[in-house]
Design a protein around this motif. Structure first.
Motif, PDB file in Angstrom:
ATOM      1  N   ASN A 149       4.439 -37.134  -0.709  1.00 49.93           N
ATOM      2  CA  ASN A 149       4.238 -38.023   0.432  1.00 49.93           C
ATOM      3  C   ASN A 149       3.059 -38.960   0.207  1.00 49.93           C
ATOM      4  O   ASN A 149       2.038 -38.559  -0.353  1.00 49.93           O
ATOM      5  CB  ASN A 149       3.970 -37.222   1.698  1.00 49.93           C
ATOM      6  N   PHE A 150       3.206 -40.199   0.650  1.00 51.01           N
ATOM      7  CA  PHE A 150       2.054 -41.065   0.876  1.00 51.01           C
ATOM      8  C   PHE A 150       1.498 -40.705   2.253  1.00 51.01           C
ATOM      9  O   PHE A 150       2.236 -40.704   3.240  1.00 51.01           O
ATOM     10  CB  PHE A 150       2.453 -42.541   0.871  1.00 51.01           C
ATOM     11  N   ILE A 151       0.209 -40.384   2.339  1.00 44.33           N
ATOM     12  CA  ILE A 151      -0.406 -39.989   3.597  1.00 44.33           C
ATOM     13  C   ILE A 151      -1.461 -41.018   3.992  1.00 44.33           C
ATOM     14  O   ILE A 151      -2.300 -41.401   3.183  1.00 44.33           O
ATOM     15  CB  ILE A 151      -1.059 -38.599   3.498  1.00 44.33           C
ATOM     16  N   GLU A 152      -1.406 -41.458   5.246  1.00 44.89           N
ATOM     17  CA  GLU A 152      -2.428 -42.347   5.803  1.00 44.89           C
ATOM     18  C   GLU A 152      -3.122 -41.632   6.953  1.00 44.89           C
ATOM     19  O   GLU A 152      -2.483 -40.915   7.730  1.00 44.89           O
ATOM     20  CB  GLU A 152      -1.803 -43.650   6.297  1.00 44.89           C
ATOM     21  N   GLY A 153      -4.422 -41.811   7.081  1.00 37.31           N
ATOM     22  CA  GLY A 153      -5.165 -41.142   8.137  1.00 37.31           C
ATOM     23  C   GLY A 153      -5.187 -39.648   7.915  1.00 37.31           C
ATOM     24  O   GLY A 153      -5.215 -39.159   6.786  1.00 37.31           O
ATOM     25  N   ASP A 154      -5.155 -38.887   9.005  1.00 35.50           N
ATOM     26  CA  ASP A 154      -5.232 -37.434   8.914  1.00 35.50           C
ATOM     27  C   ASP A 154      -3.963 -36.815   8.342  1.00 35.50           C
ATOM     28  O   ASP A 154      -4.031 -35.909   7.514  1.00 35.50           O
ATOM     29  CB  ASP A 154      -5.515 -36.833  10.295  1.00 35.50           C
ATOM     30  N   ALA A 155      -2.828 -37.294   8.805  1.00 32.41           N
ATOM     31  CA  ALA A 155      -1.577 -36.691   8.341  1.00 32.41           C
ATOM     32  C   ALA A 155      -0.373 -37.576   8.634  1.00 32.41           C
ATOM     33  O   ALA A 155       0.730 -37.078   8.845  1.00 32.41           O
ATOM     34  CB  ALA A 155      -1.376 -35.328   8.992  1.00 32.41           C
ATOM     35  N   ASN A 156      -0.579 -38.888   8.664  1.00 30.70           N
ATOM     36  CA  ASN A 156       0.526 -39.795   8.965  1.00 30.70           C
ATOM     37  C   ASN A 156       1.362 -40.015   7.709  1.00 30.70           C
ATOM     38  O   ASN A 156       0.862 -40.456   6.677  1.00 30.70           O
ATOM     39  CB  ASN A 156      -0.002 -41.135   9.479  1.00 30.70           C
ATOM     40  N   HIS A 157       2.651 -39.728   7.850  1.00 29.30           N
ATOM     41  CA  HIS A 157       3.562 -39.886   6.728  1.00 29.30           C
ATOM     42  C   HIS A 157       3.886 -41.370   6.550  1.00 29.30           C
ATOM     43  O   HIS A 157       4.495 -41.981   7.418  1.00 29.30           O
ATOM     44  CB  HIS A 157       4.849 -39.096   6.989  1.00 29.30           C
ATOM     45  N   ALA A 158       3.453 -41.960   5.415  1.00 31.22           N
ATOM     46  CA  ALA A 158       3.601 -43.404   5.205  1.00 31.22           C
ATOM     47  C   ALA A 158       4.677 -43.743   4.190  1.00 31.22           C
ATOM     48  O   ALA A 158       4.936 -44.918   3.940  1.00 31.22           O
ATOM     49  CB  ALA A 158       2.269 -44.001   4.751  1.00 31.22           C
ATOM     50  N   GLY A 159       5.305 -42.755   3.586  1.00 28.53           N
ATOM     51  CA  GLY A 159       6.317 -43.024   2.581  1.00 28.53           C
ATOM     52  C   GLY A 159       6.373 -41.895   1.566  1.00 28.53           C
ATOM     53  O   GLY A 159       5.760 -40.842   1.738  1.00 28.53           O
ATOM     54  N   ASN A 160       7.124 -42.132   0.494  1.00 31.04           N
ATOM     55  CA  ASN A 160       7.347 -41.098  -0.511  1.00 31.04           C
ATOM     56  C   ASN A 160       7.420 -41.713  -1.900  1.00 31.04           C
ATOM     57  O   ASN A 160       7.730 -42.895  -2.060  1.00 31.04           O
ATOM     58  CB  ASN A 160       8.662 -40.362  -0.236  1.00 31.04           C
ATOM     59  N   TRP A 161       7.147 -40.890  -2.898  1.00 31.06           N
ATOM     60  CA  TRP A 161       7.360 -41.323  -4.273  1.00 31.06           C
ATOM     61  C   TRP A 161       7.850 -40.142  -5.098  1.00 31.06           C
ATOM     62  O   TRP A 161       7.688 -38.971  -4.735  1.00 31.06           O
ATOM     63  CB  TRP A 161       6.114 -41.958  -4.879  1.00 31.06           C
ATOM     64  N   GLY A 162       8.473 -40.471  -6.222  1.00 27.41           N
ATOM     65  CA  GLY A 162       8.999 -39.431  -7.097  1.00 27.41           C
ATOM     66  C   GLY A 162       8.971 -39.882  -8.545  1.00 27.41           C
ATOM     67  O   GLY A 162       8.623 -41.019  -8.863  1.00 27.41           O
ATOM     68  N   GLY A 163       9.349 -38.957  -9.421  1.00 28.33           N
ATOM     69  CA  GLY A 163       9.366 -39.258 -10.846  1.00 28.33           C
ATOM     70  C   GLY A 163       8.867 -38.090 -11.674  1.00 28.33           C
ATOM     71  O   GLY A 163       8.716 -36.969 -11.184  1.00 28.33           O
ATOM     72  N   TRP A 164       8.581 -38.349 -12.924  1.00 23.60           N
ATOM     73  CA  TRP A 164       8.305 -37.272 -13.876  1.00 23.60           C
ATOM     74  C   TRP A 164       6.998 -36.546 -13.591  1.00 23.60           C
ATOM     75  O   TRP A 164       6.805 -35.406 -14.034  1.00 23.60           O
ATOM     76  CB  TRP A 164       8.315 -37.809 -15.300  1.00 23.60           C
ATOM     77  N   LYS A 165       6.067 -37.150 -12.844  1.00 24.73           N
ATOM     78  CA  LYS A 165       4.797 -36.479 -12.552  1.00 24.73           C
ATOM     79  C   LYS A 165       4.886 -35.486 -11.386  1.00 24.73           C
ATOM     80  O   LYS A 165       3.919 -34.781 -11.102  1.00 24.73           O
ATOM     81  CB  LYS A 165       3.707 -37.505 -12.273  1.00 24.73           C
ATOM     82  N   ILE A 166       6.023 -35.421 -10.729  1.00 22.28           N
ATOM     83  CA  ILE A 166       6.227 -34.440  -9.664  1.00 22.28           C
ATOM     84  C   ILE A 166       6.533 -33.082 -10.305  1.00 22.28           C
ATOM     85  O   ILE A 166       7.341 -33.001 -11.225  1.00 22.28           O
ATOM     86  CB  ILE A 166       7.389 -34.858  -8.749  1.00 22.28           C
ATOM     87  N   PRO A 167       5.910 -31.988  -9.829  1.00 24.81           N
ATOM     88  CA  PRO A 167       6.202 -30.656 -10.392  1.00 24.81           C
ATOM     89  C   PRO A 167       7.520 -30.104  -9.848  1.00 24.81           C
ATOM     90  O   PRO A 167       7.559 -29.121  -9.094  1.00 24.81           O
ATOM     91  CB  PRO A 167       5.007 -29.820  -9.933  1.00 24.81           C
ATOM     92  N   HIS A 168       8.621 -30.721 -10.271  1.00 23.11           N
ATOM     93  CA  HIS A 168       9.932 -30.382  -9.714  1.00 23.11           C
ATOM     94  C   HIS A 168      10.224 -28.883  -9.798  1.00 23.11           C
ATOM     95  O   HIS A 168      10.533 -28.242  -8.793  1.00 23.11           O
ATOM     96  CB  HIS A 168      11.032 -31.159 -10.438  1.00 23.11           C
TER      97      HIS A 168
END
Length: 424
Positions: free
Chosen positions: A270-289
């Protein structure tokens, strides 16, 4: 083309609208289970999935003002990307200009979707297409009324409650943050928290989009938040956890076909803004799938036995090197739409390795008429650029668009600056 009411076929009905006051489920069989299910009717209306006014503890609102503020009434069009040729896609008539724009855009970037469209969110259309799989954002009461599945309905309700999920995790030995759970404010002894270490997180058991979440930095703030919950007319379950400062928040996404029949899809961050606001997502090889899949495997197995079906996401916090299960989304998640686009373009295996990022961006215009990306659009040859996933808000004049970027991770921030400059 538009579909008249007497059209029949063995396909997939995509109805991602949901029903009022329910948190829903979204399905995509043909991408995740290619060739095994057939086509569907997709209706991803968010009424079932929309937050309710009594789940919001940050500000006062009613159902109409909340829906307008969040813009959720124009979000179902984002699910068009998960449709496939042969499917039937339902959306609102007010989103027709955005859908026409999106069809041209997807044609240029190489994404194929449904051609048959119904400009009506009614679930009754599912009765007209009995041979189609019904694909909905959330399997709530309206979906159950036209395609009865009592186990799935009860399972969705169960896993949509954060307290139930924490209790299940405890029974399975899955690590969670220390959590105090309450069925109502009548159960809490606030004096217990006067000398506890802050910050603490208060969470409504049934909430979405972070609207039932509040970070409390002091005892006085905790009292204020609990008073807000007490003011809700109906008894409201909630929980209190330590606020895991510095955590990274992931989601483990799974596909469930039935009891003990499930498979991992992807991990996202998750992209997080502020304390815990969900601002979006990202994925790819650096995620510990794989680590995320291993950590949530027993929860997914249990979910399959309870009756959950199709796309399910488990939110996981990585705090000081340890995973903590936070909650379950018994439906398609916000990350699912862009991820399916990546999977369509690159294939299932390659999609896990390809960097992508998705956020909503402000647009300095009041209509989608004449909107274009000025050379920033995804180039299939270069395999880099921007793809519009959700033109709904811009279509209805709300000046916002959901955008997916695909390319090298180190190029993302510059690409985002260029996009913001163009959209402004």
């Amino acid at each position: 083309m538009e579909v008249e009411k007497d059209v029949r076929g063995a396909g997939r009905i995509c109805n991602h609208i949901g029903g009022k006051g329910e948190i829903g489920m979204m399905l995509n069989h043909t991408v995740c289970q290619a060739g095994t299910i057939g086509t569907s009717l997709l209706n991803h209306s968010l009424d079932d999935a929309a937050p309710q006014a009594n789940q919001v503890i940050q500000f006062s609102c009613n159902e109409e003002s909340l829906a307008r503020e969040l813009g959720l009434y124009c979000y179902p069009i984002r699910s068009y990307v998960i449709s496939n040729p042969g499917d039937i896609f339902q959306t609102g008539k007010e989103l027709e200009p955005g859908l026409t724009w999106l069809q041209d855009h997807f044609s240029r970037v190489g994404i194929t979707c449904a051609k048959d469209i119904i400009f009506d969110y009614s679930f009754d259309w599912a009765k007209e297409y009995p041979q189609h799989k019904l694909s909905v954002f959330f399997f709530g009461k309206e979906a159950h009324a036209v395609r009865p599945h009592m186990d799935r309905l009860h399972a969705t309700e169960f896993f949509n409650n954060k307290n139930n999920v924490i209790e299940l995790a405890h029974s399975l030995g899955v690590q969670t943050a220390q959590t105090d759970m309450f069925s109502s404010v009548n159960e809490i002894d606030l004096a217990k928290y006067r000398h506890m270490q802050f910050p603490l997180a208060v969470k409504i058991a049934n909430s979405v989009s972070g609207l039932g979440f509040e970070k409390c930095d002091s005892f006085d703030q905790l009292v204020t938040v609990v008073d807000r919950i007490a003011a809700i007319p109906t008894e409201t379950p909630f929980q209190i956890q330590p606020f895991l400062d510095g955590s990274i928040f992931f989601s483990a996404q799974w596909w469930i076909n039935g009891p003990l029949n499930f498979a991992p899809i992807t991990g996202t961050q998750n992209f997080i803004e502020g304390d815990a606001n969900h601002a979006g997502n990202w994925g790819g090889w650096k995620i510990p799938h794989q680590e995320l899949f291993d950590f949530t495997h027993s929860m997914t197995e249990a979910a399959s036995l309870f009756g959950l079906c199709d796309w399910v996401g488990f939110d996981v916090a990585l705090h000081q090197g340890q995973f903590y299960l936070m909650e379950c989304n018994p439906r398609y998640t916000g990350a699912a739409y862009p991820y399916v686009a990546v999977q369509k373009l690159f294939g299932k295996k390659e999609a896990l390795e390809t960097f992508w990022a998705h956020k909503n961006y402000a647009v300095n215009r009041s209509s989608i008429d004449g909107f274009h990306l000025n050379g920033l659009e995804f180039d299939p040859k270069k395999q880099e650029g921007w793809i519009v996933i959700n033109p709904g808000p811009l279509t209805v004049g709300d000046g916002k668009v959901g955008m997916l970027w695909i390319g090298e991770k180190e190029n993302y921030l510059q690409a985002e600056d260029e996009l913001r400059s163009w959209l402004s």
